[in-house]
Design a protein around this motif. Structure first.
Motif, PDB file in Angstrom:
ATOM      1  N   PHE A  80     -11.515  18.364  19.797  1.00  0.00           N
ATOM      2  CA  PHE A  80     -11.047  19.035  18.583  1.00  0.00           C
ATOM      3  C   PHE A  80      -9.536  18.852  18.445  1.00  0.00           C
ATOM      4  O   PHE A  80      -9.028  18.469  17.384  1.00  0.00           O
ATOM      5  N   GLY A  81      -8.827  19.151  19.533  1.00  0.00           N
ATOM      6  CA  GLY A  81      -7.378  19.003  19.520  1.00  0.00           C
ATOM      7  C   GLY A  81      -6.934  17.570  19.325  1.00  0.00           C
ATOM      8  O   GLY A  81      -5.976  17.293  18.598  1.00  0.00           O
ATOM      9  N   SER A  82      -7.657  16.646  19.953  1.00  0.00           N
ATOM     10  CA  SER A  82      -7.308  15.232  19.834  1.00  0.00           C
ATOM     11  C   SER A  82      -7.486  14.735  18.402  1.00  0.00           C
ATOM     12  O   SER A  82      -6.631  14.006  17.871  1.00  0.00           O
ATOM     13  N   LEU A  83      -8.585  15.130  17.764  1.00  0.00           N
ATOM     14  CA  LEU A  83      -8.832  14.700  16.384  1.00  0.00           C
ATOM     15  C   LEU A  83      -7.800  15.291  15.433  1.00  0.00           C
ATOM     16  O   LEU A  83      -7.357  14.617  14.489  1.00  0.00           O
ATOM     17  N   TYR A  84      -7.420  16.537  15.668  1.00  0.00           N
ATOM     18  CA  TYR A  84      -6.390  17.138  14.815  1.00  0.00           C
ATOM     19  C   TYR A  84      -5.053  16.431  15.006  1.00  0.00           C
ATOM     20  O   TYR A  84      -4.321  16.178  14.046  1.00  0.00           O
ATOM     21  N   GLN A  85      -4.721  16.082  16.251  1.00  0.00           N
ATOM     22  CA  GLN A  85      -3.468  15.391  16.517  1.00  0.00           C
ATOM     23  C   GLN A  85      -3.469  14.014  15.866  1.00  0.00           C
ATOM     24  O   GLN A  85      -2.433  13.555  15.349  1.00  0.00           O
ATOM     25  N   GLU A  86      -4.613  13.336  15.865  1.00  0.00           N
ATOM     26  CA  GLU A  86      -4.714  12.048  15.180  1.00  0.00           C
ATOM     27  C   GLU A  86      -4.460  12.208  13.683  1.00  0.00           C
ATOM     28  O   GLU A  86      -3.840  11.350  13.053  1.00  0.00           O
ATOM     29  N   LEU A 129     -10.358  15.044   9.435  1.00  0.00           N
ATOM     30  CA  LEU A 129     -10.196  16.050   8.394  1.00  0.00           C
ATOM     31  C   LEU A 129     -10.377  15.443   7.006  1.00  0.00           C
ATOM     32  O   LEU A 129     -10.921  16.084   6.100  1.00  0.00           O
ATOM     33  N   ASP A 130      -9.926  14.201   6.826  1.00  0.00           N
ATOM     34  CA  ASP A 130     -10.149  13.511   5.554  1.00  0.00           C
ATOM     35  C   ASP A 130     -11.646  13.315   5.303  1.00  0.00           C
ATOM     36  O   ASP A 130     -12.126  13.478   4.171  1.00  0.00           O
ATOM     37  N   GLN A 131     -12.379  12.984   6.352  1.00  0.00           N
ATOM     38  CA  GLN A 131     -13.814  12.756   6.212  1.00  0.00           C
ATOM     39  C   GLN A 131     -14.561  14.058   5.914  1.00  0.00           C
ATOM     40  O   GLN A 131     -15.558  14.056   5.189  1.00  0.00           O
ATOM     41  N   ILE A 132     -14.082  15.171   6.465  1.00  0.00           N
ATOM     42  CA  ILE A 132     -14.665  16.468   6.115  1.00  0.00           C
ATOM     43  C   ILE A 132     -14.476  16.740   4.630  1.00  0.00           C
ATOM     44  O   ILE A 132     -15.412  17.158   3.928  1.00  0.00           O
ATOM     45  N   LEU A 289     -18.461  12.645   6.950  1.00  0.00           N
ATOM     46  CA  LEU A 289     -18.858  13.008   8.299  1.00  0.00           C
ATOM     47  C   LEU A 289     -19.997  12.143   8.818  1.00  0.00           C
ATOM     48  O   LEU A 289     -20.067  11.848  10.014  1.00  0.00           O
ATOM     49  N   GLY A 290     -20.919  11.764   7.932  1.00  0.00           N
ATOM     50  CA  GLY A 290     -22.014  10.901   8.364  1.00  0.00           C
ATOM     51  C   GLY A 290     -21.512   9.567   8.886  1.00  0.00           C
ATOM     52  O   GLY A 290     -21.970   9.081   9.926  1.00  0.00           O
ATOM     53  N   VAL A 310     -18.342  17.313  18.313  1.00  0.00           N
ATOM     54  CA  VAL A 310     -17.388  17.986  17.427  1.00  0.00           C
ATOM     55  C   VAL A 310     -17.902  17.952  15.995  1.00  0.00           C
ATOM     56  O   VAL A 310     -17.891  18.965  15.280  1.00  0.00           O
ATOM     57  N   ALA A 311     -18.369  16.770  15.575  1.00  0.00           N
ATOM     58  CA  ALA A 311     -18.895  16.635  14.212  1.00  0.00           C
ATOM     59  C   ALA A 311     -20.120  17.517  14.006  1.00  0.00           C
ATOM     60  O   ALA A 311     -20.278  18.141  12.950  1.00  0.00           O
ATOM     61  N   VAL A 312     -21.003  17.583  15.015  1.00  0.00           N
ATOM     62  CA  VAL A 312     -22.205  18.417  14.909  1.00  0.00           C
ATOM     63  C   VAL A 312     -21.827  19.883  14.709  1.00  0.00           C
ATOM     64  O   VAL A 312     -22.389  20.578  13.855  1.00  0.00           O
ATOM     65  N   ILE A 313     -20.870  20.360  15.498  1.00  0.00           N
ATOM     66  CA  ILE A 313     -20.444  21.759  15.376  1.00  0.00           C
ATOM     67  C   ILE A 313     -19.806  22.017  14.012  1.00  0.00           C
ATOM     68  O   ILE A 313     -20.086  23.031  13.354  1.00  0.00           O
ATOM     69  N   VAL A 314     -18.960  21.092  13.567  1.00  0.00           N
ATOM     70  CA  VAL A 314     -18.300  21.249  12.268  1.00  0.00           C
ATOM     71  C   VAL A 314     -19.331  21.243  11.142  1.00  0.00           C
ATOM     72  O   VAL A 314     -19.239  22.045  10.196  1.00  0.00           O
ATOM     73  N   ILE A 315     -20.321  20.369  11.239  1.00  0.00           N
ATOM     74  CA  ILE A 315     -21.378  20.312  10.217  1.00  0.00           C
ATOM     75  C   ILE A 315     -22.118  21.644  10.151  1.00  0.00           C
ATOM     76  O   ILE A 315     -22.402  22.173   9.069  1.00  0.00           O
TER      77      ILE A 315
END
Length: 342
Positions: A80-86, A129-132, A289-290, A310-315
């Motif tokens: 989660f943190g890594s994706l946000y930092q990206e 985040l863009d993909q969300i 997200l897909g 991470v994607a599964v939880i966010v979905i």
């Protein structure tokens, strides 16, 4: 003062001290807090989540895949943190890209006042985040388009038995068809009709949106028509006595009485649409997200499984949030709050 008096005062003093239970009881009464409700609505969900995380952590340590250990909660949280930092890093690159363009254009205009500056769009990769955001825009576009078609159609079917008899076989035939079965046909039609050298939106977006729209149609049409056709006869008689015009009858009588069933269909449609969207984006390669899940699966790195989790939880969290949002809107527009389901 005698010893008996001292003992009597001490005993009475201990009796006057409030016990912890009585203190909590008076506190709950003061703030109108029901301990049983707090336990069921706050503590039990927390306990359930903690137990789930423990089971997940224990099971993950015993599952070996071709990419290594199955990710546990700690590893997923790190991703989660890594994706946000990206995302932050990519935004900094985009800002630096536009700043360089502005400086170059300013220098060019200073030399040549007739020069018309051009701003090129940043073409960096889309972040998580863009993909969300892309997935939310896609699902809501398809959902709203379906609502514009399904709700008026459902009202017309519910009010007209002849129309209902004509349309019902079509609904029953196409209702069980998976929206993904429509995706190849949608792709071919969009490719044939949507031809533009400078398209407003990408074809992959249209393919996913129309697929979502098709899966949203049927629950909304069916629930709306059922709600309208089961209208209370007393309300219909009132409308007849007042001699309301057709549109006024729908506005004042039909819609308010049918709101619970209409929103039930909308909530069902939105939940199904969010599930279907992920698969549609995988196949249509719409950057949501897909596509993120599919790209990580194809990538096969050591972090791929954790990123997919991470994607599964966010979905799941977004799906829950969409459902709760629809419920709050239903409560707001419904005149009979007792008929609003949870």
């Amino acid at each position: 003062m005698t010893d008996a008096t001292v003992v009597s005062q001490s005993v009475h003093g201990e009796q006057n001290k409030p016990s912890p239970l009585s203190f909590l009881s008076s506190l709950s009464e003061k703030f109108a807090v029901n301990p049983g409700k707090v336990f069921s609505t706050v503590l039990m969900p927390i306990i359930g989540i903690v137990v789930f995380l423990l089971i997940w952590s224990g099971a993950a340590q015993n599952i070996d895949t071709s990419l290594g250990k199955f990710p546990g909660p700690v590893v997923v949280w790190e991703q989660f943190g890594s994706l946000y930092q990206e995302h932050v890093t990519e935004r900094e690159k985009a800002e630096a890209f536009y700043e360089r363009q502005e400086k170059r254009n300013a220098a060019r205009v200073a030399k040549d006042p007739d020069y018309v500056p051009k701003i090129r769009a940043y073409t960096g990769k889309e972040t998580f985040l863009d993909q969300i955001a892309t997935s939310l825009i896609t699902v809501m576009s398809g959902f709203l388009l379906a609502a514009l078609i399904a709700i008026p159609l459902g009202i017309a079917i519910g009010l007209n038995k002849t129309l209902n008899a004509a349309v019902n076989p079509i609904i029953q035939i196409f209702k069980p068809v998976s929206p993904l079965a429509w995706l190849p046909l949608v792709t071919m039609v969009v490719s044939a009709l949507y031809i533009s050298p400078d398209p407003l939106v990408a074809k992959s977006f249209l393919n996913s949106m129309i697929t979502v729209m098709l899966c949203c149609l049927w629950p909304m049409v069916i629930n709306t028509s059922v709600g309208v056709s089961s209208l209370d006869s007393d309300l219909v008689n009132v409308s007849r006595v007042l001699r309301l015009p057709a549109l006024k009858h729908i506005q004042k009588i039909v819609l308010p009485a049918s709101v619970p069933m209409i929103f039930t269909g909308m909530r069902l449609s939105l939940g199904v649409a969010w599930m279907v969207l992920i698969a549609a984006e995988m196949l249509a390669q719409n950057p949501g997200l897909g596509k993120f899940v599919w790209d990580e699966f194809q990538n096969g790195s050591s972090n791929s499984l954790a990123r997919i989790m991470v994607a599964v939880i966010v979905i799941g969290v977004i799906g829950f949030g969409l459902d709760r949002t629809m419920l709050q809107i239903q409560r707001f527009v419904s005149w009979d709050k007792s008929k609003v389901s949870h």
